[in-house]
Motif scaffolding. Structure first.
Motif, PDB file in Angstrom:
ATOM      1  N   GLY A   1     -79.614   5.027 -26.934  1.00 58.84           N
ATOM      2  CA  GLY A   1     -80.660   4.783 -25.897  1.00 58.84           C
ATOM      3  C   GLY A   1     -80.123   5.386 -24.322  1.00 58.84           C
ATOM      4  N   GLY A   2     -78.909   5.191 -24.179  1.00 55.85           N
ATOM      5  CA  GLY A   2     -78.250   5.562 -22.950  1.00 55.85           C
ATOM      6  C   GLY A   2     -78.149   7.117 -23.295  1.00 55.85           C
ATOM      7  N   ALA A   3     -77.709   7.605 -24.316  1.00 55.38           N
ATOM      8  CA  ALA A   3     -77.936   9.253 -24.486  1.00 55.38           C
ATOM      9  C   ALA A   3     -79.185   9.657 -24.140  1.00 55.38           C
ATOM     10  N   LEU A   4     -80.211   9.086 -24.851  1.00 51.23           N
ATOM     11  CA  LEU A   4     -81.401   9.649 -24.638  1.00 51.23           C
ATOM     12  C   LEU A   4     -82.028   9.555 -23.229  1.00 51.23           C
ATOM     13  N   ILE A   5     -81.463   8.338 -22.753  1.00 49.71           N
ATOM     14  CA  ILE A   5     -82.000   8.362 -21.085  1.00 49.71           C
ATOM     15  C   ILE A   5     -81.383   9.321 -20.262  1.00 49.71           C
ATOM     16  N   TYR A   6     -79.848   9.674 -20.583  1.00 52.02           N
ATOM     17  CA  TYR A   6     -79.152  10.693 -19.898  1.00 52.02           C
ATOM     18  C   TYR A   6     -79.805  11.918 -20.011  1.00 52.02           C
ATOM     19  N   LYS A   7     -80.244  12.356 -21.292  1.00 47.97           N
ATOM     20  CA  LYS A   7     -80.916  13.697 -21.570  1.00 47.97           C
ATOM     21  C   LYS A   7     -82.062  13.647 -20.714  1.00 47.97           C
ATOM     22  N   PHE A   8     -82.883  12.485 -20.687  1.00 45.82           N
ATOM     23  CA  PHE A   8     -84.202  12.545 -20.103  1.00 45.82           C
ATOM     24  C   PHE A   8     -84.041  12.852 -18.416  1.00 45.82           C
ATOM     25  N   ILE A   9     -82.985  12.185 -18.197  1.00 43.63           N
ATOM     26  CA  ILE A   9     -82.534  12.460 -16.861  1.00 43.63           C
ATOM     27  C   ILE A   9     -82.211  13.714 -16.334  1.00 43.63           C
ATOM     28  N   GLU A  10     -81.421  14.298 -17.243  1.00 43.34           N
ATOM     29  CA  GLU A  10     -80.888  15.449 -16.834  1.00 43.34           C
ATOM     30  C   GLU A  10     -81.915  16.614 -17.195  1.00 43.34           C
ATOM     31  N   SER A  11     -82.690  16.501 -18.183  1.00 42.21           N
ATOM     32  CA  SER A  11     -83.744  17.473 -18.236  1.00 42.21           C
ATOM     33  C   SER A  11     -84.811  17.286 -16.900  1.00 42.21           C
ATOM     34  N   SER A  12     -85.098  15.945 -16.347  1.00 41.68           N
ATOM     35  CA  SER A  12     -85.667  16.092 -15.122  1.00 41.68           C
ATOM     36  C   SER A  12     -85.214  16.628 -14.049  1.00 41.68           C
ATOM     37  N   GLU A  13     -83.929  16.424 -13.885  1.00 42.13           N
ATOM     38  CA  GLU A  13     -83.115  17.160 -12.776  1.00 42.13           C
ATOM     39  C   GLU A  13     -83.105  18.644 -13.010  1.00 42.13           C
ATOM     40  N   LEU A  14     -82.960  19.179 -14.048  1.00 38.53           N
ATOM     41  CA  LEU A  14     -83.022  20.528 -14.310  1.00 38.53           C
ATOM     42  C   LEU A  14     -84.386  21.195 -13.841  1.00 38.53           C
ATOM     43  N   ALA A  15     -85.400  20.610 -14.407  1.00 39.24           N
ATOM     44  CA  ALA A  15     -86.714  20.914 -14.143  1.00 39.24           C
ATOM     45  C   ALA A  15     -86.797  20.812 -12.525  1.00 39.24           C
ATOM     46  N   GLU A  16     -86.602  19.708 -11.875  1.00 41.56           N
ATOM     47  CA  GLU A  16     -86.517  19.764 -10.434  1.00 41.56           C
ATOM     48  C   GLU A  16     -86.023  20.758  -9.938  1.00 41.56           C
ATOM     49  N   GLN A  17     -84.632  21.154 -10.469  1.00 41.46           N
ATOM     50  CA  GLN A  17     -83.759  22.036  -9.806  1.00 41.46           C
ATOM     51  C   GLN A  17     -84.605  23.601 -10.113  1.00 41.46           C
ATOM     52  N   ASN A  18     -85.071  23.754 -11.127  1.00 45.78           N
ATOM     53  CA  ASN A  18     -85.917  24.982 -11.457  1.00 45.78           C
ATOM     54  C   ASN A  18     -87.043  25.329 -10.453  1.00 45.78           C
ATOM     55  N   ARG A  19     -87.918  24.090 -10.353  1.00 47.56           N
ATOM     56  CA  ARG A  19     -88.911  24.157  -9.377  1.00 47.56           C
ATOM     57  C   ARG A  19     -88.268  24.626  -8.027  1.00 47.56           C
ATOM     58  N   MET A  20     -87.193  23.734  -7.497  1.00 42.09           N
ATOM     59  CA  MET A  20     -86.628  23.958  -5.977  1.00 42.09           C
ATOM     60  C   MET A  20     -86.212  25.483  -6.045  1.00 42.09           C
ATOM     61  N   THR A  21     -85.373  26.026  -7.241  1.00 40.03           N
ATOM     62  CA  THR A  21     -85.073  27.513  -7.187  1.00 40.03           C
ATOM     63  C   THR A  21     -86.044  28.380  -7.036  1.00 40.03           C
ATOM     64  N   GLN A  22     -87.208  28.216  -7.669  1.00 42.34           N
ATOM     65  CA  GLN A  22     -88.461  29.094  -7.682  1.00 42.34           C
ATOM     66  C   GLN A  22     -88.953  29.001  -6.442  1.00 42.34           C
ATOM     67  N   ALA A  23     -89.147  27.739  -5.648  1.00 44.73           N
ATOM     68  CA  ALA A  23     -89.570  27.874  -4.423  1.00 44.73           C
ATOM     69  C   ALA A  23     -88.867  28.471  -3.319  1.00 44.73           C
ATOM     70  N   GLN A  24     -87.468  28.465  -3.493  1.00 49.25           N
ATOM     71  CA  GLN A  24     -86.600  28.994  -2.712  1.00 49.25           C
ATOM     72  C   GLN A  24     -86.722  30.625  -3.005  1.00 49.25           C
ATOM     73  N   LEU A  25     -86.899  30.859  -4.132  1.00 49.02           N
ATOM     74  CA  LEU A  25     -87.009  32.256  -4.398  1.00 49.02           C
ATOM     75  C   LEU A  25     -88.369  33.060  -3.538  1.00 49.02           C
ATOM     76  N   ASP A  26     -89.472  32.055  -3.900  1.00 56.24           N
ATOM     77  CA  ASP A  26     -90.642  32.802  -3.349  1.00 56.24           C
ATOM     78  C   ASP A  26     -90.399  32.506  -1.829  1.00 56.24           C
ATOM     79  N   GLN A  27     -90.075  31.409  -1.239  1.00 57.37           N
ATOM     80  CA  GLN A  27     -89.882  31.465   0.277  1.00 57.37           C
ATOM     81  C   GLN A  27     -89.111  32.517   0.710  1.00 57.37           C
ATOM     82  N   ALA A  28     -87.898  33.054  -0.167  1.00 59.11           N
ATOM     83  CA  ALA A  28     -87.072  34.023   0.457  1.00 59.11           C
ATOM     84  C   ALA A  28     -87.850  35.388   0.560  1.00 59.11           C
ATOM     85  N   TYR A  29     -88.674  35.675  -0.550  1.00 59.74           N
ATOM     86  CA  TYR A  29     -89.447  36.840  -0.812  1.00 59.74           C
ATOM     87  C   TYR A  29     -90.281  36.919   0.419  1.00 59.74           C
TER      88      TYR A  29
END
Length: 309
Positions: free
Chosen positions: A35-63
């Motif tokens: 369960g801990g591993a699943l929870i960690y994976k879930f949290i990690e996946s959520s953080e990556l998704a959020e990071q991707n969204r932030m990165t894309q937003a930064q790219l769009d803002q920069a352009y």
């Protein structure tokens, strides 16, 4: 015998319970780990998704920031060009910026940090151009003010020059008028073949030739120069007495060509002098009144008349 059989049953029961507890603990630990591993994976996946969204937003803002800088730079270039500033360097920067926008889309992730720095650099450039625009405006306002002052001074000077020219023209006109020669004591005598002189009116039989005499008045304003003195005799019919063989010719008076009867060239030295003209018509004169006019250059010096009856 019954007692012996009951003793092993009571001894085996605690071991089985203990084993069950161990298995349960192991299972719980396994479940917790999974369960801990699943929870960690879930949290990690959520953080990556959020990071991707932030990165894309930064790219769009920069352009978008880069595109905004391009538009702002266009505005500055236009303003500086209108104010007469130098824009060649800015045009090169503009072309470089457009190339960077194209490259940005191809390799955006690698360029975020670099473009952020460039955006800040372009902001500083725009600020510098705003300073240049302000300087050029001040310079243009100053030049416009100086130009206005120069125009006022030029207008004042032109008015002064105009007044001077008018005064000069008036003075020249007065001098020209004053320098014109005048004649007086005009005498027209008929000389007969016997040499007798008669004053007007004449008869044809008394006229062998005409003796025309007059005095040119002294003029200290007139230049010392050679002068052509012309005598023009107009008959009763309005025609000029004209004979090339006797020295007649043409001259221009008041913009029109006219005939003269006889001419004499003199040197005028500003002093008074008397001139005498002899004219032989070679034929009888028509009866009536004759007008005699004396010219030099393009103006009339004097007039007289005589009558043949």
């Amino acid at each position: 015998m019954e007692n012996k059989s009951s003793i092993p049953e009571s001894q085996n029961t605690p071991e089985k319970g203990q084993n069950k507890r161990i298995v349960t603990v192991v299972l719980v630990l396994l479940l917790v780990a999974v369960g801990g591993a699943l929870i960690y994976k879930f949290i990690e996946s959520s953080e990556l998704a959020e990071q991707n969204r932030m990165t894309q937003a930064q790219l769009d803002q920069a352009y978008n920031d880069l595109d905004s800088m391009s538009n702002e730079l266009d505005t500055r270039i236009l303003k500086i060009a209108q104010l007469g500033g130098e824009i060649d360097t800015l045009l090169q920067i503009k072309m470089q910026l457009e190339e960077e926008k194209k490259a940005f889309r191809k390799n955006a992730n690698k360029q975020i940090t670099e473009l952020r720095g460039k955006v800040e650099g372009y902001k500083e450039l725009l600020v510098a151009q705003d300073v240049e625009i302000a300087r050029l405006k001040v310079l243009n306002d100053s030049l416009m003010s100086e130009n206005t002052e120069l125009k006022v001074e030029a207008n004042t000077l032109n008015e002064s020059i105009k007044d001077l020219n008018q005064s000069k023209a008036q003075l020249e006109e007065k001098v020209a008028t004053a320098s014109k020669l005048k004649v007086e004591n005009v005498q027209i005598l008929a000389i007969s073949s016997s040499g007798k002189e008669r004053q007007s009116p004449f008869k044809n039989r008394h006229i062998d030739h005409l003796n025309i005499r007059f005095q040119i008045l002294e003029n200290r304003v007139a230049p010392i120069e050679g002068k052509g003195i012309l005598v023009k005799i107009t008959g009763p019919d309005g025609n000029v007495i004209f004979d090339v063989a006797s020295g007649s010719g043409t001259f221009v008076f008041e913009g029109r060509e006219s005939f003269y009867t006889i001419k004499k060239d003199i040197l005028f030295d500003r002093n008074s002098q008397t001139l005498t003209f002899f004219y032989n018509k070679g034929s009888d004169y028509d009866l009536g009144s004759y007008k005699l006019e004396i010219f030099t250059d393009d103006y009339k010096m004097g007039t007289a008349s005589f009558v043949v009856k």
